[in-house]
Design an enzyme around this catalytic site. Structure first.
Site: not given
Length: 496
Positions: A405, A45, A187, A320, A275, A272, A75
């Site tokens: 994906e 792959y 990746n 990834f 404190r 608060y 990409h």
């Protein structure tokens, strides 16, 4: 060799990463193992197949280099503002550290190229947006990687260079990508991790600053330090709470203002926001510590796919997927939001004469002067923004790549909003520091502790006492710059 958090922070500031002495040998062994597997002709792959939904498409041996080149170009589809220099330095370093582990099938020359860009401070122009935090931070890492082949853009200081110019400045030749090398570069979780680390560094500094501001506010309001007594916190045994209480005790130690009202004070308990500071800040500290643990692991991890062992095994998995980073970023966001929320409540207390015992809105001649009235409103606006921004991103998955994906982490989105949140928090804390310093002024000639007086001196070096109304924004901006440069955080010792 594992880079600890302090080293990662230093890298963001310009220090060079240190790789294990044997990194060249183990990296070359992985590349050689991949070459041997390719000779068998089997489908691997991303090495001799397409990517994502195109994984079943085989690529001819004479087109494998073109496959990797096309991957980088297609990409590089990011958008938005470019990532700032400290984050890009981290991205380059984390990618180099990951590939140098020798499990990615790349040659040492790829790591050398990344290190050369770092050492010459030639930083690829990486758009911040476009990653969903699964299959790696594909788009931003593609923009980074384009520079290695002489394409894309990079920064050298304020100068914008094209890829060829950038490589020339770094004294390296354009990479000719071998099998899998483009995929190994793209990746990985290095971008989301680097952005989250930057958010963590800011949050850690802001927490220390908030402890100083909170201690100042207690003294300005003539509050009690009894809630910080170690015996209270030992009985609960929450580590962050114990540490924050110790810090607050140390910051207030020796305050003449506190000593002046130990006897005869009619108030039984403070609100608060004064404190419960150890409980709130301590819980935030524990979140940040946990996030730091996760992000240090991720920064030192191998997160590309497939992975290649020195023995020649090619393992297809999903390192990834940036779910750990997404969760870490979401918890950092929660901590930032809460640090600001309780700080704003202390501001509101200080400007309220009923609660603080100080002049209304911290100005002596109220009515003609509004004092810090609208500064508190600004702080409230920042708190509201951070509450909205703190909504978790990790639960918001969208399928990509034709449903190959089908579950993604949104880690990069989770990390990106941390910078805006930290900027909002810096505004809130600058307002509290101004208000607390103003409140302390009203107790003169009594002085606070040495640590608090030092912090007050920083405030007064940037903004004078508020005798009458003047342009407020410049005072806020001046103190905010000190906050963001870590001036107040540096005065706070937070025990381990």
């Amino acid at each position: 060799m594992t880079a600890p958090l302090a080293t990662l922070r230093a890298i963001a500031g310009g220090t060079q990463p240190e790789l294990p002495q044997d990194w060249r040998a183990v990296t070359q062994a992985s590349a050689d193992a991949l070459a041997r597997r390719l000779e068998t002709g089997e489908a691997l792959y991303g090495v001799n197949t397409g990517f994502g939904k195109l994984a079943s498409t085989r690529i001819a041996p004479d087109r494998l280099r073109q496959l990797q080149l096309n991957l980088l170009r297609s990409h590089a589809a990011g958008t938005g503002a470019f990532l700032p220099a400290p984050i890009v330095r981290l991205v380059l370093a984390l990618k180099a550290m990951s590939l140098a582990r020798g499990a990615s099938g790349v040659r040492p020359v790829v790591v050398d190229a990344l290190l050369a860009l770092l050492s010459h401070d030639v930083l690829p122009a990486i758009p911040a947006k476009g990653s969903v935090g699964a299959s790696g931070d594909l788009a931003p890492l593609a923009h980074m990687s384009l520079v290695l082949i002489g394409e894309g853009e990079a920064f050298a200081g304020d100068q914008v260079l094209d890829g060829t110019q950038a490589l020339a400045l770094a004294n390296i030749a354009p990479l000719e990508l071998g099998p899998k090398e483009g995929l190994a570069l793209l990746n990985g979780t290095q971008v989301s991790t680097a952005i989250a680390l930057a958010g963590l560094f800011a949050a850690q500094d802001m927490l220390r600053t908030a402890l100083m501001a909170g201690a100042m506010s207690v003294d300005a309001a003539r509050g009690s330090d009894t809630p910080f007594d170690a015996r209270i916190h030992a009985l609960r045994n929450q580590p962050g709470q114990i540490r924050c209480a110790a810090t607050l005790r140390a910051l207030m130690e020796g305050s003449a203002i506190r000593d002046s009202h130990r006897e005869g004070d009619s108030r039984v308990q403070d609100p608060y926001c004064l404190r419960c500071q150890p409980q709130v800040a301590g819980a935030c500290l524990d979140l940040l510590d946990n996030a730091a643990t996760v992000l240090v692991r991720e920064a030192n991890a191998v997160t590309d796919n497939p992975l290649v062992t020195a023995e020649g095994d090619v393992l297809s998995g999903g390192n990834f997927h940036a779910e750990p980073v997404a969760f870490a970023a979401d918890t950092i966001a929660l901590a930032i939001a809460e640090i600001g929320a309780i700080s704003e409540r202390r501001i509101a207390l200080l400007v309220d004469p009923v609660l603080s015992g100080l002049p209304a809105f911290l100005v002596a001649e109220g009515g003609i002067n509004s004092g810090f009235m609208i500064a508190q409103v600004t702080a409230a606006a920042m708190v509201a923004e951070n509450r909205a921004l703190a909504t978790p991103r990790s639960v918001d998955s969208l399928p990509t790549s034709a449903n190959q994906e089908d579950h993604v982490s949104m880690a990069t989105n989770a990390a990106l909003r941390l910078a805006e949140m930290a900027d909002n928090l810096a505004t809130i804390l600058s307002i509290e520091l101004l208000c607390a310093a103003q409140g302390l002024d009203f107790h003169a000639p009594l002085r606070s502790s040495a640590a608090i007086e030092q912090a007050k001196g920083l405030v007064r070096g940037a903004a004078a006492h508020w005798d009458a109304d003047r342009f407020m924004a410049p005072d806020m901006a001046a103190v905010k710059r000190l906050v963001q440069h870590g001036a107040f955080a540096a005065l706070v010792d937070l025990p381990a």
